[in-house]
Write an enzyme that holds these catalytic residues in place. Structure first.
Site, PDB file in Angstrom:
ATOM      1  N   SER A  83       3.399   3.511   6.085  1.00 24.68           N
ATOM      2  CA  SER A  83       4.215   2.906   7.140  1.00 24.68           C
ATOM      3  C   SER A  83       3.427   2.017   8.085  1.00 24.68           C
ATOM      4  CB  SER A  83       4.968   3.978   7.934  1.00 24.68           C
ATOM      5  OG  SER A  83       5.855   4.688   7.088  1.00 24.68           O
ATOM      6  N   GLN A 112      10.161  10.472  -3.680  1.00 22.58           N
ATOM      7  CA  GLN A 112       9.867   9.080  -3.320  1.00 22.58           C
ATOM      8  C   GLN A 112      10.891   8.203  -4.044  1.00 22.58           C
ATOM      9  OE1 GLN A 112       6.878   8.524  -1.092  1.00 22.58           O
ATOM     10  NE2 GLN A 112       7.628  10.621  -0.916  1.00 22.58           N
ATOM     11  N   ALA A 149      -0.226   2.353   0.605  1.00 25.22           N
ATOM     12  CA  ALA A 149       0.587   3.569   0.601  1.00 25.22           C
ATOM     13  C   ALA A 149       2.063   3.252   0.801  1.00 25.22           C
ATOM     14  CB  ALA A 149       0.085   4.524   1.680  1.00 25.22           C
ATOM     15  N   HIS A 150       2.880   4.319   0.757  1.00 26.18           N
ATOM     16  CA  HIS A 150       4.330   4.142   0.819  1.00 26.18           C
ATOM     17  C   HIS A 150       4.781   3.531   2.143  1.00 26.18           C
ATOM     18  CE1 HIS A 150       4.518   8.697   2.089  1.00 26.18           C
ATOM     19  NE2 HIS A 150       3.909   7.954   2.978  1.00 26.18           N
ATOM     20  N   ASN A 151       5.757   2.632   2.020  1.00 30.02           N
ATOM     21  CA  ASN A 151       6.411   1.975   3.159  1.00 30.02           C
ATOM     22  C   ASN A 151       5.502   1.052   3.955  1.00 30.02           C
ATOM     23  OD1 ASN A 151       8.096   4.800   2.909  1.00 30.02           O
ATOM     24  ND2 ASN A 151       9.405   3.066   3.472  1.00 30.02           N
TER      25      ASN A 151
END
EC number: 2.3.1.191
Length: 349
Positions: free
Chosen positions: A262, A201, A242-244
């Site tokens: 995302s 990450q 969460a990520h993105n």
């Protein structure tokens, strides 16, 4: 320090019905307030409490009739006016500037002279802390991370490496900005057998100005690129981003809600408590999602949805009402089935 009621009415831009020289010592709820207190009444369900309150003055809307023995301050938004008076009476005190003994600043970090680092706070190599920002004990600013002006990082907040926090941001205790996103690729041929191979990450989190993040909330760094929380957004306690993910400006995300990787949350969105949003979808601008809903598909701009899976709120209300009649409907269906079977037997082959 007590203040005159006329001064308070002017502070919130209200119309005073009462004695402007009356001294006010504090604020309280309708039921708890006594002489010398200001309260507010902004919801008809609290009519009984309003009629019984012992407060000296009450902030009310324009349509509330005078009440004997209680001064009224008519304003457009009683809740907002009450918040402004709370800030006036309870302005937060900022500790004196400086790095306290027991705080640690890497020689290659930059801490503004007007910033405050309390004992146990730390700023790692290349970290930057802006003017008048306060780091409470245990707060950590990682390598190359940036925290802007007038921020507050409460105890045990973590801002990990290279993440960016804007100005006037509040990070409540034990929140984490920039933990690794939850990313793994299944590898059936690992050295020790099948494995979940960790995807590095390597992105960051960027928090824009005037954001507030609740206690124990986690905002994960992007796999690549950025996870973004937009200007003026407010995240409650125990929220997972969460990520993105991209959270739009002025959005409200309530306790225990989670947004998967995302996904995009638009401008001015409200996610009520325990909402779950799956990854790679968009919740449109000004949309509202009811508590405990599961959002599995895009939500159009301005739509109100509820349920799991989330559907337009009116549909969910009808379905919820029908669910309460299911037992009776099943009885009717069974009775009709028996009646049909009886008629078929009577009819014969």
């Amino acid at each position: 320090m007590p203040r005159q009621l006329g001064e308070l009415a002017a502070h919130v831009g209200g119309e005073l019905l009462g004695d402007p020289s009356q001294l006010i010592h504090g604020l309280n709820g309708l039921e708890e307030a006594g002489p010398g207190d200001v309260s507010f009444y902004g919801n008809p369900r609290y009519r009984r409490q309003f009629e019984a309150t012992r407060a000296s003055a009450v902030l009310v809307g324009a349509d509330v009739s005078p009440r004997e023995g209680v001064a009224l301050v008519r304003v457009a938004n009683p809740h907002l006016a009450y918040a402004k008076l709370l800030r006036l009476f309870h302005a937060p005190e900022r500790p004196a500037a400086g790095v306290r003994p027991g705080a640690w600043v890497h020689p290659e970090a930059t801490v503004h002279p007007e910033a405050v680092l309390l004992p146990g706070a730390s700023v790692d190599r290349g970290g930057r802390v802006g003017a008048r920002t306060v780091l409470y004990p245990g707060a950590y600013v990682g390598e190359q991370a940036e925290v802007g002006e007038d921020c507050v990082l409460y105890p045990n907040v973590t801002v990990r490496e290279r993440c960016i926090v804007g100005a006037r941001v509040i990070l409540h205790a034990s929140s984490v900005v920039g933990a690794d996103g939850f990313g793994f690729a299944f590898n059936p041929e690992g050295e020790a057998g099948p494995e979940h191979f960790k995807i590095p990450q390597v992105g960051i989190v960027r928090i824009e100005d005037d954001v507030e993040v609740g206690a124990c909330t986690c905002i994960d760094r992007a796999t690549v690129g950025e996870t973004v929380v937009g200007r003026g957004a407010k995240l409650d306690n125990l929220v997972q981003i969460a990520h993105n993910v991209r959270v739009g400006p002025l959005s409200l995300i309530c306790a225990q809600a989670g947004v998967s990787g995302s996904a995009e949350v638009g401008t001015g969105v409200v996610l009520a408590g325990q909402v779950g949003v799956v990854g790679h979808i968009r919740v449109g601008d000004l949309a509202k999602v009811g508590a405990q809903s599961g959002v599995a598909h895009d939500v159009p701009d301005g739509q109100v949805v509820s349920g799991s899976p989330a559907v337009p709120h009116r549909e969910w209300l009808r379905a919820s009402a029908a669910a309460g009649q299911m037992a009776d409907l099943l009885k009717e269906v069974r009775a009709l089935r028996r009646r049909v079977e009886t008629l078929e037997k009577e009819k014969g082959p």
